[in-house]
Design an enzyme around this catalytic site. Sequence first.
Site, PDB file in Angstrom:
ATOM      1  N   CYS A 139     -52.632 -55.546  15.154  1.00  0.00           N
ATOM      2  CA  CYS A 139     -51.914 -55.490  13.628  1.00  0.00           C
ATOM      3  C   CYS A 139     -52.165 -56.521  12.682  1.00  0.00           C
ATOM      4  CB  CYS A 139     -50.549 -55.329  14.101  1.00  0.00           C
ATOM      5  SG  CYS A 139     -49.479 -55.176  12.670  1.00  0.00           S
ATOM      6  N   CYS A 142     -50.083 -57.636  10.178  1.00  0.00           N
ATOM      7  CA  CYS A 142     -49.554 -58.908  10.636  1.00  0.00           C
ATOM      8  C   CYS A 142     -49.862 -60.224  10.928  1.00  0.00           C
ATOM      9  CB  CYS A 142     -48.703 -59.049  12.971  1.00  0.00           C
ATOM     10  SG  CYS A 142     -48.088 -56.911  12.998  1.00  0.00           S
ATOM     11  N   ASP A 143     -51.624 -60.118  11.659  1.00  0.00           N
ATOM     12  CA  ASP A 143     -51.969 -61.278  11.654  1.00  0.00           C
ATOM     13  C   ASP A 143     -53.101 -61.701  10.942  1.00  0.00           C
ATOM     14  OD1 ASP A 143     -50.478 -62.258  13.800  1.00  0.00           O
ATOM     15  OD2 ASP A 143     -50.973 -60.064  15.062  1.00  0.00           O
TER      16      ASP A 143
END
Length: 315
Positions: A139, A142-143
């Site tokens: 993701c 997200c990261d």
Amino acid sequence: MEKLVIIGAGIAGLTAAIYAARANLQPLVISGKEEGGQLMLTTVVENYPCFPEGIMGPDMISRAREQAKRFGTRFKDGNVEAFGIKSGGNNIGKENVYDVVVDGEKIEAKSVIIATGASARMLGLESEKKYWNRGVHTCATCDAPFYSGKDIVVVGGGDSACEESLFSAKVVNSVTIIHRRDAFRASMIMQERVLGNSKIKVVWNSSVEEILGDGKKVTAVKIKNVNDGKASELKTDAVFLAIGHIPNSAVFKGILDLDENGYIKADSRMRTKLPGVFVAGDVHDKIYRQAVTAAGMGCQAALEAERYMEGITRG
Ligand code: NAP
């Protein structure tokens, strides 16, 4: 007879449980085999509101679980092996009863929220497991911010790969998309944006054969050109896999409507085609796939279940 069974104990299912328990529906949550869902596989979550310092994914899940328990949610470990209509069926207005079979035990429920999530598709390499969360991620939203100013690789050629590359390009130094064919599967507008972005380059007709590292973090990927078989290495600080997700919906096939990718269809109020059966989170949503949107859908599904149960009681 249960008033409400929630299948899945990720952030969607747990949020549904918090709302339903506070509405006195005494929900029973079936935890499933990947208890806690994809957040259990994540490290720091920095984009969920109210945690300015970030929060570890597993910590978030255990807090949500405690919160759900506080209002009377019950939990049952186990896998849902089968789901069916016991009585009622499609006749809206009739009092429906559903069978949820958990490891051989049949549970009857007046209403059901399905929050079984989705699993990111992986390449199937040992090295992706070894460097999972230490350079290998699924993701970018997200990261990718953890790789600010660094060079990253995105694997895949669909809308997710393009979207994640465009998002990442805003924070990292460079993005290299590695795609196994000579054309993207993504929508034309996404392709145009990717190809017009000077921070993104594409390596076509290539597969990732190995993820290389120094034992602690990712340092490079080994690539093979699928046309001439030539191998090469590309230095990178991270690899983001964007090769699709598999919604955990097999048990509902033939009973509920699924789209061509297996996502359970529902209306904007999270209602499936069966009265009293609702969905929440990644088993339904292939676009956003965020903890906060999954939690939002869990809330919606629980509020709809509450309305549905009130209708039955009154009716
Ligand atoms: P997808 O459309 O299924 O694309 C997956 C990509 O990964 C494909 O390019 C595929 O290659 C590649 N791939 C699959 N398995 C692979 C493997 N083992 N090794 C290497 N490459 C592999 O998945 P997605 O991009 O996650 O999108 C899923 C759905 O959500 C789509 O309907 C998409 O339109 C939608 N979506 C929409 C948006 C948006 O509208 N903003 C954003 C994200 C997703 P091939 O092309 O060769 O098959």
